[in-house]
Every structure is written in C-alpha cells, then in structure tokens.
Design an enzyme around this catalytic site. Structure first.
Site, mmCIF file in Angstrom:
data_model
loop_
_atom_site.group_PDB
_atom_site.id
_atom_site.type_symbol
_atom_site.label_atom_id
_atom_site.label_comp_id
_atom_site.label_asym_id
_atom_site.label_seq_id
_atom_site.Cartn_x
_atom_site.Cartn_y
_atom_site.Cartn_z
ATOM 1 N N ASN A 1 49.835 18.783 -11.476
ATOM 2 C CA ASN A 1 49.263 20.122 -11.459
ATOM 3 C C ASN A 1 49.764 20.860 -10.227
ATOM 4 O O ASN A 1 50.541 20.320 -9.438
ATOM 5 C CB ASN A 1 47.733 20.059 -11.508
ATOM 6 C CG ASN A 1 47.155 19.278 -10.351
ATOM 7 O OD1 ASN A 1 47.329 19.638 -9.188
ATOM 8 N ND2 ASN A 1 46.469 18.179 -10.649
ATOM 9 N N ASP B 1 42.913 14.527 -15.424
ATOM 10 C CA ASP B 1 41.894 13.970 -16.322
ATOM 11 C C ASP B 1 42.469 12.881 -17.219
ATOM 12 O O ASP B 1 41.752 11.961 -17.619
ATOM 13 C CB ASP B 1 41.298 15.077 -17.192
ATOM 14 C CG ASP B 1 40.470 16.064 -16.372
ATOM 15 O OD1 ASP B 1 39.766 15.616 -15.459
ATOM 16 O OD2 ASP B 1 40.553 17.273 -16.647
ATOM 17 N N PRO C 1 39.955 7.388 -14.662
ATOM 18 C CA PRO C 1 38.612 7.164 -14.109
ATOM 19 C C PRO C 1 38.057 8.448 -13.512
ATOM 20 O O PRO C 1 38.796 9.240 -12.917
ATOM 21 C CB PRO C 1 38.853 6.092 -13.037
ATOM 22 C CG PRO C 1 40.308 6.183 -12.707
ATOM 23 C CD PRO C 1 40.984 6.585 -13.985
ATOM 24 N N ASP C 2 36.776 8.663 -13.667
ATOM 25 C CA ASP C 2 36.094 9.842 -13.129
ATOM 26 C C ASP C 2 35.582 9.487 -11.734
ATOM 27 O O ASP C 2 34.504 8.904 -11.587
ATOM 28 C CB ASP C 2 34.947 10.261 -14.048
ATOM 29 C CG ASP C 2 34.405 11.643 -13.708
ATOM 30 O OD1 ASP C 2 34.361 11.967 -12.498
ATOM 31 O OD2 ASP C 2 34.030 12.378 -14.634
ATOM 32 N N ILE C 3 36.358 9.823 -10.725
ATOM 33 C CA ILE C 3 36.046 9.416 -9.354
ATOM 34 C C ILE C 3 34.754 10.054 -8.871
ATOM 35 O O ILE C 3 33.882 9.389 -8.296
ATOM 36 C CB ILE C 3 37.217 9.764 -8.420
ATOM 37 C CG1 ILE C 3 38.504 9.071 -8.895
ATOM 38 C CG2 ILE C 3 36.897 9.358 -6.984
ATOM 39 C CD1 ILE C 3 39.749 9.482 -8.127
ATOM 40 N N LEU C 4 34.612 11.367 -9.096
ATOM 41 C CA LEU C 4 33.427 12.085 -8.624
ATOM 42 C C LEU C 4 32.155 11.524 -9.258
ATOM 43 O O LEU C 4 31.162 11.258 -8.571
ATOM 44 C CB LEU C 4 33.569 13.574 -8.932
ATOM 45 C CG LEU C 4 32.371 14.470 -8.604
ATOM 46 C CD1 LEU C 4 32.019 14.389 -7.119
ATOM 47 C CD2 LEU C 4 32.659 15.904 -9.018
ATOM 48 N N PHE D 1 34.625 19.514 -6.314
ATOM 49 C CA PHE D 1 35.285 20.814 -6.441
ATOM 50 C C PHE D 1 35.489 21.107 -7.919
ATOM 51 O O PHE D 1 35.742 20.192 -8.714
ATOM 52 C CB PHE D 1 36.633 20.821 -5.720
ATOM 53 C CG PHE D 1 36.536 21.196 -4.261
ATOM 54 C CD1 PHE D 1 37.152 22.334 -3.772
ATOM 55 C CD2 PHE D 1 35.814 20.406 -3.372
ATOM 56 C CE1 PHE D 1 37.055 22.693 -2.438
ATOM 57 C CE2 PHE D 1 35.716 20.744 -2.037
ATOM 58 C CZ PHE D 1 36.335 21.901 -1.564
ATOM 59 N N LYS E 1 29.248 21.188 -14.522
ATOM 60 C CA LYS E 1 29.951 20.029 -13.975
ATOM 61 C C LYS E 1 29.084 19.306 -12.959
ATOM 62 O O LYS E 1 29.024 18.066 -12.938
ATOM 63 C CB LYS E 1 31.274 20.480 -13.336
ATOM 64 C CG LYS E 1 32.070 19.338 -12.715
ATOM 65 C CD LYS E 1 33.412 19.826 -12.179
ATOM 66 C CE LYS E 1 34.201 18.667 -11.592
ATOM 67 N NZ LYS E 1 35.548 19.093 -11.112
ATOM 68 N N LYS F 1 28.119 15.440 -13.489
ATOM 69 C CA LYS F 1 28.657 14.416 -12.592
ATOM 70 C C LYS F 1 27.579 13.777 -11.722
ATOM 71 O O LYS F 1 27.690 12.622 -11.339
ATOM 72 C CB LYS F 1 29.730 15.031 -11.676
ATOM 73 C CG LYS F 1 30.847 15.757 -12.403
ATOM 74 C CD LYS F 1 31.787 14.832 -13.118
ATOM 75 C CE LYS F 1 32.975 15.611 -13.681
ATOM 76 N NZ LYS F 1 33.940 14.762 -14.382
#
Length: 396
Positions: A208, A276, A303-306, A323, A337, A341
């Site tokens: 990105n 993602d 993996p969803d770190i947050l 963020f 979000k 999360k």
C-alpha cells in the site's frame, strides 16, 4: 541534557568496539562524564590508552585490581553512574546478563547495580537470530534493560542482516531518551509503522502507499516524553527514529510475531498499514506469462494484530490505540472498527487521494474513544504525534 551526567560505558569485545571511541567523543561534546570499562576481549579491538585519552578518565579492566577493590570498586562503579551503557553488547555479555553471571568486571558491575542499563547489541546475524540469543533478549527486556538497535547491513564477516551496532549518534539519542525525565519515564511503549509487503512471487508483492512517516513521528514523540519505545516497522520509506529498539519486518505475519515478542508493554500504538490479505501460496519462482491466460491468485486473511492485542485475556497493554485510514464515512467506519477490534482509541483519518495525506507530510485526524469523536485540525505529522504522545502520557 547530558551536561554533568555520569555514564558508565562498558565496551565488550567485538569489531564494533571501534565505534565506542566516537561514542565517547560525542558524549563528551554534550558535557557527559564517561567512565570506561573494557572487557579482556575488547582490548583486542581498542586500546586502553585510546579509550582513556578520549574519556579523560581512568579505564577499568580487572575485577581483581587490588587498589580498586580495596574500596569495593565494582560496587562503587556500578552505583555512581546515572546510566550504564553497554556498547557493543556482544552475544556473550548479553547471555551473562540474562543469566546472572558475574565472572569478570563487566558482568559483575551489571549484576551489582540498580542503575538503569542501556545496551547496543552487535554480533553476527546468525548469532542475533539464534533462539538462545532471542530468549536472552526477552529475559533482559522483561528485566527492564533498554536496547538501541541493532541495525541491518553488511558485516565484517561478509554476511548481511540484523546485527550491526547502532551508529554513535543513534546511541547518543537513545541515551538522551533514557536520561530524560518525562511523563512517560519508566513506561514501555510499542509502536508499529509503515506498510507490509505480501509476496506473490520472488519479485512481486502486494503493498500500500503508506510511507511510515506518521509512525516514525509517533515513536520519536514517545521517546521525547521519556518512554522506552519498541518500534516495529514494515519496509517504509520514512527514516527510522533514533533512540528506539528497532525491529524491521516485511509481512503481516512477521509483524504479528514481532509484536508478540515485544510484549509486555504499557501502551501499544498500531499505526502500521497492515495488509488485510496475503497470497495463500506465494510462488517460489517468478510467475510467467502463458498462453493459458491470467494467473489465478488465491488469498488468505492475515492475522489481525490490533484485535489480537486488544482482546488479550492476560497481559493486555493498559492502552491500545489503533489507526483507521478510510476513504468514505470516516467517523462511522472508524467507530465501528474500534468496537469490533476492542481497542481503547482509534485515530481516524481520510486518506482519499485528493487529501494528499497518504504519503504526505500532514495529517487531519479524529481521535475516537469512549468520550466520543474529537476532530483535530490539519497539521504536520510531527504535531499530530506530539499531541498523541501527550494524550498517551495523561492516560497512563
């Protein structure tokens, strides 16, 4: 900041010891008093005379010096300094520190002190990556030992990778951060930054437009507030902050591992733009054009770190900040979000192409918390970082 501060500098045996001479000079320029300690191995790389000449102080070398030890010199040395700096910190000395060994002057000083310790690791890349060294690092971090570096680059042995000792000015910045008395003194903060690169094949990847500039600014602002900062960054364009423990990664999976390895922390700030998705099975060789048409790429979720850190049952940071870079319905999407999360705060911003924020020098954010949505005016990313650091300090 360093005027009349007393630094006990332990120089261990490695080729990077030559940098300690410039480090002494830089510290003296800033008004610090430097008391040098050489290990026997260090004397193979720098001479006591050169070290003493630059420091303007006696060099301590032997645990069993009759003159010094008549007054319990190793106890006095270890407790008279404002900060103990180990540069270079070899794998051997780090292992001694982690396991409480005291068989020479340097290791005895480090065991006989309650003075803060800052280390600048330096070793071969394989030594740095060895599980034993990584276990020792985790132990020392949990004991409150500070780290600066190591950096990645060419090594004297001809290999390339992490293990190069930080440059003298980087170490000076870390020393200044460690000596600074601020609202975050004694606090450990994790900051993630930059994009991640998810490989398609050996020459292509998904990425990105994040430059990492906001993450670097946040890390520097946290150091300025007196925090010990672990900075985990993807392959960002922005420069790396000084005075932090730097961990460089490429993929989201690597960032997840680095984040888990940095815990426990008092606050975690996830400013990285983590992909993602990744290609489920990246090709080991370059994908070629064929007459059969376009290749098919199958994706898998990263993996969803947050969410992982926000929802930890044990050891969760007191403050978790995420963020949300959005292009439409910014506040609604960011608020959703945060709830999804489980983090404490979300820093939301509009990264539509016309804003110039993604990759730019300015940012316009809204801080979303239990108290609602607080819009901040558009300002430089360093100013955003400073305000965020002040809010973190107040929350902690």
């Amino acid at each position: 900041m360093l005027t009349d501060k007393r630094i006990l500098l332990i120089i261990a045996g490695g080729i990077a010891a030559y940098k300690s001479l410039d480090l002494i000079r830089r510290l003296r320029e800033r008004g610090a008093w430097v008391t040098p300690v050489l290990t026997r191995a260090a004397e193979e790389f720098v001479t006591p005379l050169s070290v003493s000449s630059l420091a303007g102080e006696k060099v301590y070398r032997d645990l069993f010096d009759l003159t010094d030890e008549a007054e319990m010199g190793h106890i006095q040395l270890s407790r008279s300094a404002d900060l103990i700096v180990v540069a270079p910190a070899t794998a051997d000395l780090l292992a001694k520190m982690a396991n409480g060994m005291a068989n020479d002057l340097a290791s005895t000083l480090l065991l006989a002190t309650d003075t803060p310790v800052l280390t600048a690791p330096a070793m071969n890349v394989r030594m740095w990556e060895h599980p034993a060294t990584q276990r020792n690092l985790e132990t020392l971090q949990n004991d409150g030992v500070g780290f600066v570096g190591p950096n990645e680059g060419d090594m004297a042995c001809g290999e390339y990778g992490p293990g190069r000792m930080s440059e003298p000015l980087e170490i000076v910045a870390a020393i200044e951060g460690a000596m600074k008395v601020g609202p975050l003194s004694g606090r450990r903060v994790l900051v993630t930054s930059g994009p991640t690169h998810e490989p398609i094949d050996p020459v292509r990847y998904i990425a990105n437009r994040s430059s990492g500039a906001q993450g670097t600014a946040i890390a520097e602002a946290m150091v300025a507030q007196g925090a010990e900062v672990v900075f985990v960054t993807g392959p960002a364009e922005a420069g790396r902050p000084h005075g932090v423990h730097l961990v460089e990664v490429e993929t989201a999976q690597e960032m997840m591992q680095a984040v888990q390895g940095a815990l426990p922390v008092d606050a975690a700030i996830f400013s990285a733009a983590v992909a993602d998705w990744r290609v489920a099975s990246a090709s080991d060789s370059k994908i070629k054009k064929t007459k059969q048409g376009l290749p098919t790429l199958e994706f898998a979720e990263n993996p969803d770190i947050l969410a992982t850190v926000s929802q930890m049952a044990m050891g969760r940071p007191k403050l978790v900040v995420g963020f949300a870079a959005e292009t439409d319905d910014v506040i609604d999407n960011a608020t959703s979000k945060r709830e999804r999360k489980g983090c404490d705060w979300i820093v939301a911003n509009d990264v539509s192409p016309e804003t110039g924020i993604m990759g730019g020098t300015e940012n316009a954010v809204t801080l979303i918390s239990d108290s609602g949505a607080e819009a901040w005016p558009r300002m430089g990313k360093r100013d955003v970082a400073r305000l965020l650091a002040e809010r973190v300090a107040k929350a902690l």
